[in-house]
Design an enzyme around this catalytic site. Structure first.
Site, PDB file in Angstrom:
ATOM      1  N   ASP A  37       0.756  -1.143  -0.064  1.00 40.67           N
ATOM      2  CA  ASP A  37       0.034  -0.085  -0.029  1.00 40.67           C
ATOM      3  C   ASP A  37       0.927   1.315  -0.055  1.00 40.67           C
ATOM      4  OD1 ASP A  37      -2.485  -1.901   2.025  1.00 40.67           O
ATOM      5  OD2 ASP A  37      -2.751  -0.779  -0.126  1.00 40.67           O
ATOM      6  N   ASP A 179     -10.539  -4.560  -1.619  1.00 42.17           N
ATOM      7  CA  ASP A 179      -9.464  -4.333  -0.685  1.00 42.17           C
ATOM      8  C   ASP A 179     -10.036  -3.232   0.363  1.00 42.17           C
ATOM      9  OD1 ASP A 179      -6.453  -2.331  -0.656  1.00 42.17           O
ATOM     10  OD2 ASP A 179      -7.354  -3.355   1.009  1.00 42.17           O
TER      11      ASP A 179
END
Ligand code: DX5
Length: 228
Positions: A37, A179
């Site tokens: 991320d 996600d």
């Protein structure tokens, strides 16, 4: 042949002081790939991994790396993340003035291109670029932090993206990733709506029986829920 169910970790909850050991443990636990991320403190109110951090972890696992670029200008450093060992780059529709060109640029760098949609962004935004991606990410939280609540109202959008991928004849080549807030209590809804690649951070690292049990549980629940 539809794309298989895949379980991948967000590295956000990992111990950043031991990332090499952490990615090795994720491979050992049965993850299919690792998602980084990447946050720039601009597109999202958080700051995480640069390419050098990812490059340092690269030699500790054979799993594929994908970079989820939550950054205001994904073109700026795309090449650096490919050099660091990411084979897929995920860019946000909302961050790209010229999305089609950005996706073409990622392919020219030798990586596979993917696109992410924030919760408020309609699925129709990707109608004209599906031929340029191997993955569509439907966010089920607002990007920036792990540990947030799953936004169940995204499930109709997951189903809409699934229908778009299938109607384009891309079911064999394009993954539908979700996600944010994916856990044993939410993974079935996401898979039933059409997701086949599930990203989890908190649910993996907080599982009482450890990473392997968490990965196996999510895979089993997702497989049982997906439409036949
Ligand atoms: C949001 C992040 C999180 C993370 C997963 O920007 O992308 O969604 O990957 O976090 P959990 O699984 O803890 O919701």
């Amino acid at each position: 042949m539809a794309r298989p169910i895949q379980i991948a970790p967000s590295v956000l909850p990992a111990d950043f002081a031991r990332l090499g050991e952490e990615v090795a443990a994720l491979e050992e636990a049965g993850c299919d790939l690792i998602q980084w991320d990447v946050m720039d403190g601009n597109f999202v109110p958080n700051l995480t991994f640069g390419p050098d951090v990812i490059a340092a972890a690269r030699r500790h696992t054979s799993l594929p790396f994908e970079a989820h670029l939550m950054v205001a200008d994904p073109d700026l450093m795309a090449g650096r993340y490919v050099e660091a060992g990411c084979s897929r780059l995920i860019v946000h529709v909302e961050a790209c003035a010229h999305l089609h060109r950005t996706l073409q640029n990622i392919a020219s760098l030798g990586a596979t291109a993917a696109v992410a949609l924030n919760p408020s962004t309609p699925a129709t935004e990707i109608a004209h670029i599906l031929d340029l991606v191997d993955l569509v990410l439907v966010m089920t939280v607002n990007p920036g932090f792990g540990g947030q609540a799953y936004i169940a109202s995204m499930e109709p959008k997951i189903a809409q993206v699934r229908a778009m991928i299938d109607a384009a004849g891309l079911a064999d080549t394009v993954d539908l990733e979700v996600d944010g807030g994916i856990s044993s209590s939410t993974v079935s809804g996401a898979a039933a709506a059409g997701a086949n690649l599930l990203i989890a951070g908190s649910a993996l690292y907080r599982h009482p029986d450890g990473l392997s049990a968490a990965v196996a549980e999510l895979r089993s629940l997702a497989s049982a829920a997906r439409p036949v």
